[in-house]
Scaffold this active site. Structure first.
Site, PDB file in Angstrom:
ATOM      1  N   LYS A   1      20.027 -39.173  29.947  1.00  0.00           N
ATOM      2  CA  LYS A   1      20.300 -37.811  30.417  1.00  0.00           C
ATOM      3  C   LYS A   1      21.531 -37.705  31.319  1.00  0.00           C
ATOM      4  CE  LYS A   1      15.491 -36.589  29.842  1.00  0.00           C
ATOM      5  NZ  LYS A   1      14.262 -36.057  30.418  1.00  0.00           N
TER       6      LYS A   1
ATOM      7  N   GLY B   1      10.803 -40.784  41.945  1.00  0.00           N
ATOM      8  CA  GLY B   1      11.811 -41.010  40.917  1.00  0.00           C
ATOM      9  C   GLY B   1      12.911 -39.958  40.975  1.00  0.00           C
TER      10      GLY B   1
ATOM     11  N   GLY C   1      15.770 -40.077  38.995  1.00  0.00           N
ATOM     12  CA  GLY C   1      16.630 -40.227  37.820  1.00  0.00           C
ATOM     13  C   GLY C   1      16.915 -38.877  37.189  1.00  0.00           C
TER      14      GLY C   1
END
Lengths: 270, 270
Positions: free
Chosen positions: A79, A140, A142
């Protein structure tokens, strides 16, 4: 397993969509989107594309040259890299630095957007867990985590605690979030679950059965919602253990379900 | 039209095959091969890929990096260029200089073969028009034409007359054919149909309704078979006019039908 999946008729006129991942076997979007194409009577198909990170740029460059390819979706770990392969991008991409959908514009250029966060929040709200004025802990930072962080703040979450072992990445995310929603984000290397109403796993931990837990469900405050973004397996170890402890749980598949309307609008389908 | 086509179930584990063309809307291979995948219970799908000639190298480079992509087919005008994008190639590719199928080998390299000619001859023979010891006139020395020329000679055609306005291309083809079957090929810029038992259109003329005829059916000797490689439309103007003049006609779709068994072997399917 193929016999149980929705079927897609394909001819030379069929328009293509792909979903990029590494791995890609776990992606649920073909099984979710292809029936929608069929229902809308669209001559289009979404197929999985396995691209290693070192191949991503070459794969996307090739895909962008395909005349009958209208859209590119991306899942873990592509992504962030995908955001850099578009000509222009929407607000959520600018905030999060990651994209999960690219479309071909009328002029042939490629426009990126990120629906992970808004899809997650739509699914969460629909399930009765509106994050407005709640305290949320997010594990997380990310691609998916960044998008969910921005969408939670946009949806009115009162206080957001984000953790990730990559401090530099975490600080960059906080700066971007603070620019839009100042002072509402706290960061830490380890999960900080005290006082959280909702705790979200936005790491890939849980894709493999042998993965460690992203955080200990026993540390979630009583009554706190435990949400996962992993779609396959549907019942991750995290959700099983959280449910056994009496926590309301929220499955990963809702994140994609919450995105389907956005995808229809974005790609101008139907 | 989608409702009448065979349907393919697609998930994250589905293996990919593509067919490259410009245009690509007319390709029949997805409608023919996808039902075979389904019948063999293979979790695989063949999708059309529109690539302009100037994009071909970039598109193929991207496709070759896709981990779950096992095969690349090519149609007009990409067959000659595709031969140059493989690491190794079979005999028909070496003779014809063109390829219509690439497969990924166990070591990750790409191997090219050309089944157009053998598929055409298999279909022709099955329809009762065995070219053995016959005189054949072939119009068009491009990718498909070259492959058909080699396969006709390999199948024992007595005399082969090939025409193409591109004299240099034609001379290169004759040299390669003469190296294997000396003295049996004659070439000319204009169609030379005198004495032909079978006349084959191997040009793309007929894909578009406004295309001129590749040759005049009235000049085919009485009783001569008129064959077309155009699959869509099934009834080209050439075949319609030839049939009206009383000639036996042979449709383009048989060329693909004759290749299906070869594809199964080549890709190790089922």
């Amino acid at each position: 397993m193929t016999g149980t999946l929705p079927a897609v008729p394909i001819s030379g006129t069929t328009r293509l969509y792909v979903v990029l991942g590494d791995p890609v076997a776990q992606v649920q979007s073909p099984a979710l989107l292809n029936p929608i194409f069929a229902k809308l009577d669209l001559d289009a198909v979404l197929v999985p594309v396995h691209a290693k990170p070192e191949c991503l740029e070459q794969v996307v460059a090739g895909l962008q040259c395909i005349g009958n390819l209208d859209g590119i979706f991306a899942t873990v770990p592509h992504k962030a890299a995908l955001a850099g392969l578009a000509d222009r991008a929407g607000r959520m991409v600018e905030i999060t630095g990651s994209a999960n959908a690219l479309r071909r514009e009328a002029d042939g250029s490629w426009y990126a957007e990120n629906f992970d966060g808004t899809g997650f929040v739509a699914g969460l709200t629909e399930a009765g867990h509106d994050p407005k004025a709640r305290r949320v802990a997010l594990v997380g930072a990310g691609g998916a985590g960044s998008a969910i962080a921005a969408a939670l703040l946009a949806a009115g979450a009162d206080e957001l605690s984000v953790c990730d072992p990559d401090t530099a990445k975490l600080n960059r995310l906080r700066s971007r979030l603070d620019a839009h929603w100042p002072g509402r984000t706290h960061t830490s290397a380890e999960p900080h679950l005290d006082g959280a109403d909702i705790v979200v796993n936005a790491t890939p931990l849980g894709l493999a059965p042998e993965d460690p837990l992203p955080f200990r469900p026993a540390r979630v405050p009583a009554g706190g919602v435990v949400a996962d973004i992993i779609m396959k397996p549907r019942e991750t170890r995290l959700l099983r253990e959280a449910a056994a402890l009496g926590h309301p749980v929220h499955h990963g598949i809702h994140m994609l379900g919450g995105q389907l309307d956005s995808y229809r609008d974005f790609f101008g389908l139907g």
